[in-house]
Design an enzyme around this catalytic site. Structure first.
Site, mmCIF file in Angstrom:
data_model
loop_
_atom_site.group_PDB
_atom_site.id
_atom_site.type_symbol
_atom_site.label_atom_id
_atom_site.label_comp_id
_atom_site.label_asym_id
_atom_site.label_seq_id
_atom_site.Cartn_x
_atom_site.Cartn_y
_atom_site.Cartn_z
ATOM 1 N N TYR A 94 17.868 16.047 107.795
ATOM 2 C CA TYR A 94 18.228 16.690 109.066
ATOM 3 C C TYR A 94 17.457 16.031 110.207
ATOM 4 C CZ TYR A 94 20.307 20.259 106.099
ATOM 5 O OH TYR A 94 21.083 20.907 105.167
ATOM 6 N N CYS A 125 28.907 16.540 105.263
ATOM 7 C CA CYS A 125 27.654 17.277 105.417
ATOM 8 C C CYS A 125 26.904 17.388 104.085
ATOM 9 C CB CYS A 125 27.906 18.647 106.044
ATOM 10 S SG CYS A 125 29.091 19.666 105.170
ATOM 11 N N HIS A 126 27.581 17.130 102.970
ATOM 12 C CA HIS A 126 26.906 17.146 101.668
ATOM 13 C C HIS A 126 25.889 16.003 101.546
ATOM 14 C CE1 HIS A 126 30.421 14.520 101.063
ATOM 15 N NE2 HIS A 126 29.678 13.871 100.170
#
Length: 159
Positions: A94, A125-126
């Protein structure tokens, strides 16, 4: 006009929505939701989406070539654009995504944007993990996130 199609993939049932022009949503369907399925017509775009998802799950597609139109804030769209740039089989934290979008302190906000991703898999997003390398947070559950990452790793090894 919005069209909805339910696709039985190798990892479970996926709900796909498209506007006639672009993909607007792609989510995982839980067992609780399966009885409420109402399906629209199967358009040319839906056929292409399913074809590309099949290729992805078979390990032959590394990049999606589909028109997408996710609904969200400008910040969310910036994050989702950065997610699309994460190469197949790789991961970023992130914090790394926050730096990519030019906001070093926004790791938590990136996590929230990741959580709101309306087009799973296509906006990958995985591929976003915790700073310590652990799998954290995924709308489809961590088990599913792990399956997607493993699928990508296996496909790279096979090449």
């Amino acid at each position: 006009m919005k069209n909805i199609f339910y696709y039985e993939s190798k990892i479970g049932l996926i709900k796909i929505e498209e506007s006639g022009i672009s993909v607007t949503k792609l989510d995982f369907v839980s067992n609780n939701d399966k009885e409420n399925i109402i399906e629209g017509s199967k358009t040319e775009l839906l056929i292409e989406i399913v074809k590309q998802l099949d290729e992805y799950f078979d390990g032959t597609r590394k990049v999606f070539d589909l028109p997408i139109e996710p609904e969200g804030t400008e910040f969310q769209k910036k994050v989702w654009k950065a997610l699309i740039e994460i190469p197949y089989g790789e991961t970023k934290s992130y914090g790394e995504i926050a730096k990519i979008i030019g906001n070093d302190k926004a790791a938590r906000a990136v996590g929230m944007a990741n959580n709101k991703n309306p087009i799973a898999i296509i906006i990958p997003c995985h591929r976003v993990i915790g700073a310590n390398g652990n799998l954290v947070g995924y709308a489809g559950g961590l088990e599913l996130k792990e399956k997607l990452l493993e699928l990508e790793k296996r496909s790279i090894i096979v090449e």
